[in-house]
Each structure stands twice: as structure tokens, then as C-alpha cells.
Design an enzyme around this catalytic site. Structure first.
Site, mmCIF file in Angstrom:
data_model
loop_
_atom_site.group_PDB
_atom_site.id
_atom_site.type_symbol
_atom_site.label_atom_id
_atom_site.label_comp_id
_atom_site.label_asym_id
_atom_site.label_seq_id
_atom_site.Cartn_x
_atom_site.Cartn_y
_atom_site.Cartn_z
ATOM 1 N N GLU A 118 2.706 17.140 -40.603
ATOM 2 C CA GLU A 118 3.008 17.388 -42.009
ATOM 3 C C GLU A 118 1.856 16.947 -42.929
ATOM 4 O OE1 GLU A 118 6.938 15.938 -42.945
ATOM 5 O OE2 GLU A 118 7.881 17.439 -41.641
ATOM 6 N N GLU A 141 9.777 21.272 -35.463
ATOM 7 C CA GLU A 141 10.953 20.651 -36.072
ATOM 8 C C GLU A 141 11.762 21.734 -36.788
ATOM 9 O OE1 GLU A 141 10.214 17.119 -38.413
ATOM 10 O OE2 GLU A 141 8.378 16.681 -37.284
#
Length: 921
Positions: A130, A259
């Protein structure tokens, strides 16, 4: 992601059954989370269906966001001049050394993995997680910002080249680098990125262009799809990415959505199928997001070894591995919370499978959109092109939601078509969906030589269900409406979009139900509490019928209180006809979601379940046969037929095999990897063989291996409680204690027998109490030093000794009733739980190790779960403890701390002899 906690957590049977192909875990000795170390669990993962392990390298850091969200500089000097297995390797001092700190961390992680793994070519390195969000390069989708185009892209290039450099050192055995297992390395490391928190069009465009031009293209392109809107937008993101590849002349890369999903999706089969179907359609890998704790497959299993409905959905999906998928056209494409499916053809076994779920009411009211009792029609075409013409059989099984920690029984057959004609390759199968949160498995085969039927009272598998909010409430109990779109990321799904709260002392919920015959029934309640075990009273027709016990549930984060739900069960004796079953509130103040009533007793035995050959996993040449007389049987053909049974209670099950074979033919029967019996055909032709086998509470793998011509029609299990008399049960507090071991007398609610248990086995953590007492917040938080190393007392190892002669010589399924409330560190949203290790040694603390296992977090020291170990003893003394040296870095279990123990029960693996019977053809 973080589906595994340690070696043995989850158990082999749970992991193998779910058939998880890829998982992301932390780096060796990483400190972002206390468990989930890739090296510690790789052997178990790859032995149970795993294909690739990804390492989140930045999870070496303890804090989220990493390094307090700031890109590190050169503030530390890491020790890299000693061997990788030296305890000083990777330690650091607070001073600059001329290198970027994170480059040194990447070097540490990659060296530890490549030096220690047996499977280097099955690892994926993810250097950045991220980066578009809170982690160092936060520009959202601005690809023109200097922080992205200059800093991130340069850092990516450098880390990519560093990883490949280290890989080549191990591949070529240069610069003193060597793998301790002598593993052979492929040409280059597998590197994945960029790892953005969502699809970023501009950043992905710039990243792909830059890495193509600079020779640093990832092997796998990674981003996350976390929100509800991803269910409608993912396809456009996928298409946009593939368009970028074409734009820059990049050959199609593998994609991994590392994810996906929210808390509301985990454990909910009707939600999971929606995610699985869209990823299957685009042939990408994907991993569930890590919202709670490691080791429970992201909330897709229950208790220590049991299935929830999410587990069954993963199991069904895993059963399709290697089969050819075919097109599925849903009523609505790219729509969140809608009916979706996956279909596959097994040409070897002439079997078609459709998995589907998520049926809704097609209205804009999210609350009313619960999909209850909606007929779903599956229109099959082209069956004649895959060998499914003429007469076929169809079985549809239902997998209903039971909450994250609620036990889900083996899915029942709810619809059948026997010997129906396929016309012009088409067939329609209509089944009423219980609700939008359930999933369904539809299987089509050529007509079989076995009678197929729905699961009802005749098969011993009748079941009824109602929503708690639909029962008659009194005494202050209150029904609440829930929306599946509520409360953002942290929302847990509620069955029927409603539940019951304020269920305190004096409150009641009464269910009027009609049962089909006299006998024993299991009353199950899906319920949530605040972190401590407790009980509710149960009455039938106004008379006390006992109590139902609920274990503690997760309450260490506000989103979980009363909503992270499990199940409690109690057996009731009921006569045929109508009854009023009343649940009675208590000081536990639990919430209620759903009531279920299962038939237990029947002519087929107690808790009888049949697993037909069409539900087997067939390996090594085993295949379905459709010869006359044995159509639909599994011909073992030198291979193995496996099935996964979910057992309500540990103890003996009559395991019955129905098969066709020549007299004298032999099969090897294994349960949970242990050979328990050789089955010898007593007759020619169709026959059955039954043996009483000790099985674990929860998921059990049953496997049959045999020669060509042995054709198995089905395997069934049924409880044999009488055989339990041959077991040896020992209360831990009655045994010999040594070192730091001590008896605890419960001061509050507990489900421990006699309200006593033994703690302090192995080493002992130094801990501090944290949180408010009485609301599930209070826990045993392990004290850490500045390097996030737990403080451990290792000079007073606790032991529990079973004297010689207490357990006769033999091989046993050992059921340990245990608790574990240990926490290491804190995190913004992941409860930092750890698994604890338990070993059994022969004779003394210095004796041979006979068994070991990892024991999961149980929410409270007073909440006990059951986990089984396999053990062979000569009848001498047995010593229990944990002798792992503290801080070896092999996972949380390596701290040498053992769980608390309430009782230990030894079941000889087999009770009695094999009983065979001839069956008329």
C-alpha cells in the site's frame, strides 16, 4: 493473507480441506505481527495443498503504518557481517552507516528466507505494501508527484535489483551464500508489486511504463480490492490493467489481488462466492484480507479445528482445482451483493459442478434484501458435449451461514433429480435458496447405482432453522434491524439482517418447532458475547431442559463486541410433533442471531452423515467409474480417495465403507494422516466394512488407498459413544506438577471442568493486564523490550507429568482441552494474538518427543477449546510442557510457552475389530 499462524495453526485437516493455494505472511522475525512467520509454517503449508507463499517485507516493522508512515532514512546500522543464522544477524544500533535503512531490512529478510527455506522457487517477495496510502509514498493516484515518480519508482528499482542480486548469490553459491537444505534455485526471484491499496489508474500506468523501460517489471502485478464497490468495479479495473499491458507491449503478467473483501464477507459463503467467481472469471490469484487475527484462514474456520460455512465454501472451491471452468451468466454482472456462480467440468470423472450463492430480492432496500426463500434456477447447456447426455443425477447441497466462530455441519442435500433425461444438452435445476448468505453446490453425473435423496428424517439429517429475531421475545429481549451495508469496513454480517440484543437475565426467546419423530436433537444457537464463556438456560414446553454453554468470542476491538459470533449446542430429547424451545437470558448478556435444530438420532445411528464417492477428492489415478453395477463408485486404481468429515464431538465414530471388491482385496484406511486400519474385503461383490475410529472434534481427513477394481460407493460416519468407555480421561489438576506449573481455581465464568485448570507450563511470559475488566478487553499482554522482543521467564519451566501406568501402551488420539489468552504487542486493527506450543515427552523432561502442536488463541484464559494430537506410548510416564528455546525466531510457538490445560483424554485410535457385511446388489 495471514491465513496461517504457525506450524499447526490451523490444523492439517483444516488447511488441507480448504485447499488454500497462496497466502501472504510476515518475514522471518518480522515484528508487525507476533505470528504468521513464513519460514515457521512453510512445511505445513506446502504439504497441504499450498502453492506459493508471499512475504510482505515491510511487515518487518512493528508499527502500522510502517515506520510511523514516514519513509525511513539512514538512522540505523544493521548487523549484516555475521552468518544469517547468528543471533546477532539483523540486530542494529542507532547510528547511520551510509545505507538506506529499508535496503538493509530487505537484505535481512531475503537472506533469512533464501538461507532457510526448502522451497525458494515458491516464494514471492512483495517489497512494498500500500505505497499509495499511508506507507511512505502517499500520493493517492497522482503519478506526477515527486514522491511517486522520483522517490517510489527509484526505490522500486533499487529494491528489485537488490532482491535479484541476493537471489543470484544463492543460486550460484557465491559470496558465501548457501541454502541450508541444498535447494536448487530458479533463474530469478519472483517479485510482486506495486501493491497499491486500491486500483490506481495513473500510478499503474506510470509504474508499468517505468519498470518496462528499466528492466524491473514485477513478475506479478498486485493491488487490493477491499471495499463493497469492488464487487461491481473489479472487472473494469482488470480490463484497465490489461489495456495498459497492451499499451506498453508488456506480455501478460500474473495478477494477485493480495487483499480482498471486508469483515462482512469473511465466513459468509454467499458473499465469498461473489469474490471467488469474479477472480475465477479473470483467472487471477486472490487472498482474503487480514482483518482479525492470524491462523484462522481470515475467519473462515471455527474453534480450534472446526468448519464454519466459510470453510465449506473454500473446500468446495478447492475441490475444483485442476478442472476446466465454463461460462456462467448471472442475472446481473458487476453488481454488489448479487447472485453469482462458478462452474467447472471434470472430464476424467464425468462430473459437472456449479457453485453459486448471493441470491437477493432485487430491491433497493438493503435491510429487506435478505434473499430468503427465493427460487434459483440453474440452466445448464452443452452437457452432451462433455459426456453428460442420456440419464443423469443431480444433487444440490446447501451451506448456510453460521457466523465466524459458529460450527457448520456437513452441508445437507436439499434437492435431487434422479435419472432425469438431458434433452439437447440442456437441463434446468431449481432450488429454493434459504437466504442470500448461503451458498450451494450443484453436481451433475451420469445416473448412478446408488439411491440419491434429500437429507431429511429418513436419512437422519433433518434440520430446521429460524432467525432469532423471528422468535417470540419477552422479558426485555429486543429485536434489532441490521443492514449489510452498514458501519463501514468493520461491519460483521448478521443472518437475516437482524438480531436480538438486551438478552439479559429474565429475557426469553421462544421458538415453536415441529419435529418429525421421537429422538435426540441438537439445538444450536449462533450468539455473540464480550470475551468470556457463559450459559443460557433452555426449557422445552415449559420444563427445564438444561443449559447451553457458549465459549468466549473475540472482544478485543470494539467492532467485534457482541458481533464476532460463535455457536453453542445442547442435545434435547423431543417427541414427534410441536414443541416450544425457550432460550433464557443470563448475566452473560449475549446477542442472538440464529437458531438451528438438527436431528441427531435415527435408524442410521447418531449424527449419521454419508459422503458419496461424487464428493471425494481423487488422486493418484483414483477415478469415478460408471460401469454397470458400480456407476458413480470411486475406483481406487492404486490411488487415493479422500473426504473431509466435520465431527461434532471428539470420540469414536463408526466409520463405514460401502464398496464393491473381490474377496481378499485390501484398502489402507487413514484418518488425519495416520494409518488406522487395513480393510480386507470379506466377500465378493458389494459389501460394507465398519470400524470404530477415534476422531477429532471438527474437521477430519479420511483417506482410502487401494488397488484397481476396489470401487467405493460411499463412506459414512456415525457417533459411537459407547466406545468412549475405553478412553482414559485425566484432569490436569490431578496430575504431577513441576517447575512453574500451578493450579488455577476459576474466579469467574469458565467452561473448564471442575472450574480448575493448570497454567505455567513451559516458559512463562512476563505480562501486564490491559483493558477494562468485565467487557472482554482485559487480556494478558506480553511485556516487550525496545526491539519488540517478548520478556520470557525461562529458568522455571513448568511441567505436567502423567505417571507410568496411567495410559497403557498404544497409539492414541489425544484430546487436549486448552486455553490461551496471550497477546504480544498492539496494532490498529489486528488483535496481536499468538499460538502457543505444547509437546509431550516420554519418561521425563529429557525424554524423546512423542507429539507436538500449536494451540490457538481462545479469547480468555477461562475459555477452553479442544485440539487433538496423535501419540504412541510404551505405557511409561508422559511429560507435557514446552521445551523450545525462547526467541529462536521460528514463530510464536518458539517462545517456549505452553497453553493452559484443563483435561487430557486418550482415545485408542481404533476400538474393536472391523465388522463386515454383505450387501445385496
Amino acid at each position: 493473507m495471514y491465513g496461517l499462524g504457525d506450524n499447526g495453526s490451523p490444523t492439517d485437516a483444516v488447511l488441507d480441506g480448504a485447499r488454500i493455494e497462496n497466502s501472504s505472511q510476515k518475514p522471518p522475525t518480522g515484528t508487525q505481527h507476533p505470528s504468521g512467520d513464513a519460514l515457521a509454517l512453510e512445511n505445513q503449508f506446502f504439504a497441504n495443498g499450498g502453492n506459493e507463499l508471499a512475504v510482505y517485507i515491510q511487515d518487518y516493522y512493528p508499527d502500522w503504518y510502517y515506520n510511523n508512515s514516514q519513509r525511513p532514512g539512514d538512522d540505523r546500522a544493521y548487523r549484516l557481517d555475521v552468518p544469517v543464522d547468528d543471533s546477532e544477524y539483523g540486530s542494529y544500533g542507532e547510528k547511520p552507516d551510509g545505507r538506506w535503512d529499508y535496503a538493509e531490512i530487505v537484505e535481512i529478510v531475503v537472506n533469512k528466507v533464501l538461507a532457510g527455506t526448502r522451497y525458494p522457487n515458491q516464494y514471492i517477495f512483495i517489497p512494498f505494501n500500500e505505497p499509495d496510502g499511508g506507507n511512505w509514498y502517499h500520493t493517492d493516484d497522482d503519478a506526477e508527484a515527486d514522491l511517486f515518480k522520483d522517490t517510489f519508482l527509484t526505490d522500486w528499482d533499487n529494491m528489485y535489483r537488490l532482491i535479484q542480486k541476493i537471489w543470484n548469490q544463492y543460486k550460484n553459491k557465491t559470496d558465501g551464500k548457501a541454502n541450508v537444505h541444498g535447494a536448487v534455485f530458479a533463474d530469478h526471484a519472483i517479485i510482486a508489486g506495486p501493491g497499491d491499496s486500491s486500483w490506481r489508474q495513473n500510478r499503474s500506468d506510470a509504474f508499468l511504463k517505468h519498470t518496462k523501460e528499466n528492466g524491473t517489471l514485477p513478475d506479478i502485478f498486485v493491488w487490493h480490492e477491499l471495499g463493497k464497490d469492488s464487487l461491481k468495479n473489479y472487472q473494469s479495473h482488470y480490463d484497465a490493467y490489461r489495456a495498459l499491458e497492451k499499451k506498453y507491449g508488456v506480455d501478460p503478467l500474473r495478477i494477485n489481488i493480495t487483499e480482498y473483501g471486508e469483515l462482512r464477507d469473511m465466513s459468509v459463503p454467499g458473499q465469498l462466492i461473489q469474490w471467488q467467481s469474479m477472480f475465477e472469471d479473470t483467472k487471477v490469484q486472490a487472498e482474503t484480507a487480514y482483518w482479525n487475527y492470524a491462523g484462522n484462514l481470515s475467519d473462515n474456520m471455527a474453534r480450534a479445528n472446526s468448519a464454519n460455512a466459510g470453510w465449506w465454501q473454500f473446500k468446495w472451491y478447492g475441490d475444483l482445482r485442476g478442472q476446466r471452468t465454463v461460462k456462467v451468466t448471472p442475472p446481473s454482472e458487476n453488481k454488489a451483493d448479487s447472485l453469482q456462480g462458478i462452474a467447472a467440468i471434470d472430464t476424467t470423472n464425468k462430473k459437472a459442478t456449479v457453485l453459486y450463492g448471493g441470491a437477493n430480492d432485487n430491491n433497493a432496500d438493503a435491510v429487506k434484501n435478505d434473499g430468503a426463500n427465493i427460487p434459483v434456477n440453474v440452466h445448464l447447456t452443452g452437457l452432451d458435449k462433455v459426456g453428460l447426455d442420456g440419464k443423469v443425477d443431480v444433487e444440490v447441497r446447501e451451506n448456510a451461514f453460521t457466523a465466524p466462530d459458529g460450527v457448520a455441519a456437513t452441508p445437507r442435500v436439499v434437492n435431487v433429480l434422479s435419472g432425469v433425461d438431458v434433452e439437447n444438452g440442456t437441463l434446468d435445476v431449481t432450488t429454493t435458496s434459504i437466504d442470500r448468505y448461503a451458498s450451494y453446490q450443484l453436481v451433475v453425473t451420469p445416473h448412478q447405482d446408488r439411491q440419491i435423496s434429500k437429507d431429511d428424517a429418513a436419512t437422519g439429517r433433518w434440520m430446521q432453522v429460524t432467525e432469532a429475531e423471528d422468535t417470540a421475545l419477552a422479558g426485555g429481549a429486543q429485536a434489532y434491524t441490521k443492514t449489510p451495508w452498514g458501519d463501514g469496513w468493520s461491519y460483521f454480517m448478521t443472518s437475516g439482517n437482524g438480531d436480538v440484543g438486551n438478552f439479559k437475565k429474565g429475557a426469553t426467546a421462544t421458538w415453536t418447532v415441529n419435529v418429525p419423530e421421537d429422538g435426540t436433537y441438537r439445538f444450536q444457537v449462533i450468539s455473540g458475547n464480550v470475551g468470556f464463556p457463559g450459559t443460557n438456560g433452555v426449557a422445552v414446553d415449559g420444563k427445564n431442559a438444561g443449559t447451553i454453554t457458549f465459549g468466549a468470542e473475540l472482544a478485543m476491538k470494539s467492532a467485534a463486541k457482541w458481533l464476532y459470533r460463535g455457536s453453542g449446542e445442547v442435545e434435547l430429547q423431543l417427541t414427534k410433533g410441536e414443541h416450544k424451545i425457550q432460550l433464557q437470558g443470563s448475566s452473560m448478556d449475549n446477542t442472538l442471531d440464529k437458531f438451528l435444530l438438527y436431528q441427531v438420532s435415527s435408524a442410521k445411528g447418531e449424527d449419521a452423515v454419508t459422503y458419496p464417492a461424487t464428493q471425494f477428492r481423487l488422486d493418484g489415478g483414483a477415478r469415478l467409474s460408471y460401469e454397470t453395477g458400480t456407476s458413480g463408485f470411486a475406483d481406487l486404481a492404486g490411488g487415493t480417495a479422500s473426504m473431509f468429515a466435520n465431527i461434532w464431538n471428539a470420540g469414536y465414530q463408526n466409520l463405514t465403507i460401502v464398496y464393491h471388491a473381490a474377496k481378499g482385496s485390501k484398502m489402507d484406511l487413514q484418518v488425519n494422516g495416520q494409518s488406522v486400519s487395513t480393510i480386507t474385503a470379506a466377500y465378493d461383490g458389494l459389501q460394507s466394512s465398519t470400524v470404530a475410529v477415534a476422531m477429532s472434534e471438527g474437521v477430519n481427513k479420511i483417506a482410502l488407498t487401494g488397488a484397481e477394481g476396489i470401487r467405493v460407493r460411499e463412506v459414512s460416519t456415525a457417533r459411537n459413544a459407547k466406545a468412549d468407555a475405553g478412553s482414559v480421561r485425566l484432569e490436569a489438576e490431578s496430575l504431577q506438577l513441576g517447575g512453574g506449573a500451578k493450579v488455577v481455581n476459576a474466579s469467574g465464568a469458565t467452561n473448564a471442568s471442575e472450574a480448575k485448570w493448570v497454567t505455567g507450563l513451559g516458559n512463562q511470559f512476563e505480562t501486564t493486564e490491559s483493558g477494562a475488566d468485565g467487557m472482554g478487553d482485559r487480556t494478558r499482554v506480553v511485556t516487550l523490550d525496545k526491539n519488540n522482543t517478548p520478556s520470557v521467564i525461562s529458568d522455571n519451566k513448568g511441567t505436567l507429568t502423567i505417571p507410568a501406568g496411567k495410559v497403557p501402551a498404544g497409539t492414541y488420539n489425544v484430546v487436549v482441552s486448552f486455553s490461551n489468552d496471550a497477546f504480544i504487542g498492539r496494532h490498529d486493527y489486528n488483535p496481536q494474538i499468538v499460538d502457543l506450543g505444547l509437546q509431550v515427552r516420554a519418561g521425563s523432561a529429557d525424554g524423546k518427543e512423542l507429539a507436538r502442536g500449536a494451540f490457538r488463541y481462545t479469547y480468555s484464559d477461562s475459555n477452553f477449546l479442544n485440539r487433538s494430537l496423535e501419540l504412541t506410548t510404551d505405557g511409561g510416564a508422559l511429560v507435557l510442557g514446552n521445551w523450545d528455546p525462547a526467541g529462536t525466531g521460528a514463530g510464536a510457538v518458539s517462545w517456549g510457552v505452553a497453553p493452559a490445560i484443563d483435561s487430557i483424554t486418550f482415545y485408542p485410535v481404533v476400538s474393536g475389530e472391523v465388522v463386515s457385511a454383505r450387501i445385496a446388489d
